[in-house]
Design an enzyme around this catalytic site. Structure first.
Site, short mmCIF file in Angstrom:
data_model
loop_
_atom_site.label_atom_id
_atom_site.label_comp_id
_atom_site.label_asym_id
_atom_site.label_seq_id
_atom_site.Cartn_x
_atom_site.Cartn_y
_atom_site.Cartn_z
N HIS A 105 0.83 -1.20 0.00
CA HIS A 105 0.00 0.00 0.00
C HIS A 105 0.87 1.26 0.00
CE1 HIS A 105 -3.36 -2.74 0.54
NE2 HIS A 105 -2.60 -3.34 1.44
N GLU A 147 -2.30 0.39 7.80
CA GLU A 147 -1.41 -0.65 7.26
C GLU A 147 -0.21 -0.05 6.54
OE1 GLU A 147 -1.53 -4.63 4.41
OE2 GLU A 147 -3.29 -3.33 4.53
N GLU A 201 1.68 -11.61 5.96
CA GLU A 201 0.55 -10.92 6.60
C GLU A 201 0.81 -10.93 8.11
OE1 GLU A 201 -1.88 -9.28 5.35
OE2 GLU A 201 -2.48 -10.07 3.40
N HIS A 254 2.75 -7.07 4.45
CA HIS A 254 1.38 -6.59 4.65
C HIS A 254 0.93 -6.81 6.09
CE1 HIS A 254 0.10 -5.82 0.41
NE2 HIS A 254 1.20 -6.53 0.20
#
Length: 223
Positions: free
Chosen positions: A53, A67, A186, A120
């Site tokens: 992102h 995030e 993640e 992430h």
């Protein structure tokens, strides 16, 4: 993030359809950003880190966290550990800017990276750590996935025990479009209060970065 965090995440990361307790390495354990390099690895290589992102795309949000900021924090810490160990690191972004998914993979490919890690933070009400590889990969990617997953869990658990959600595969663009062994991590759930408390803790983020870096060292030693 607004709306359904899981569906939005899959759309963002898997877009462009039709086109992807372990000891910490001695050289990395003593590394400090800006310090003179010590214990330079004989297997120095080019590592590509992809903080998920950025810019207008905040990624998942929850408990006062975004995030995009957390992924950049972990990636910068990982970069500093790896460069202190003698590796060359390139990042898809080093500041709060937006990069298209295809650009990230193309940049890693054209640079000639040996390994690719996309970092992430999860969302959707779960808890713990999980990681992904592409749905169809060779043995080098399988080996890297195994090592990286175990190393990150070890790093996290050295600070606080976390749930192991397992190693998975998915048709994520940054995994599908990259030419080198690639894994997407993640790192806990931003919308779970207990996970978010860890993500707001600098010591936990450093342990997470150490988990990423130590397994890169381990993988390079066999390449």
């Amino acid at each position: 993030m607004s709306g359904n965090p899981i569906s939005r995440r899959r759309a963002m990361v898997a877009g462009l359809a039709g086109l992807a307790a372990i000891p910490f390495a001695a050289g990395l354990a003593s590394a400090n950003p800006g310090s003179a390099r010590q214990d330079i690895s004989p297997n120095a290589a080019k590592i590509y880190l992809d903080p998920g992102h950025g810019g207008s795309d905040s990624g998942a949000v929850g408990n006062g966290l975004q995030e995009k900021n957390l992924t950049l924090d972990i990636a910068l810490r990982t970069r500093d550990l790896l460069t202190s160990a003698g590796h060359t690191v390139r990042m898809s972004r080093e500041t709060d800017i937006f990069r298209e998914l295809a650009w990230r993979a193309s940049d890693a490919n054209s640079w000639g990276a040996a390994l690719f890690i996309s970092i992430h933070i999860n969302a959707g009400g779960g808890t713990g750590f999980e990681s992904y590889r592409y749905t169809s990969v060779g043995q080098p990617t399988l080996d890297f996935h195994n090592r990286l997953h175990a190393g990150i869990l070890s790093g996290m658990n050295s600070h606080t025990p976390v749930t192991n959600r397992g190693m998975k595969s998915a048709n994520f663009a940054v995994l599908r479009l990259t030419n080198m062994p690639a894994v997407l991590t993640e790192n806990l759930f931003i919308d779970r209060a207990s996970d978010a408390a860890l993500l707001a803790n600098s010591s936990f983020l450093q342990a997470t970065a150490q988990g990423h870096a130590s397994r890169v060292e381990s993988m390079l030693a066999t390449m």
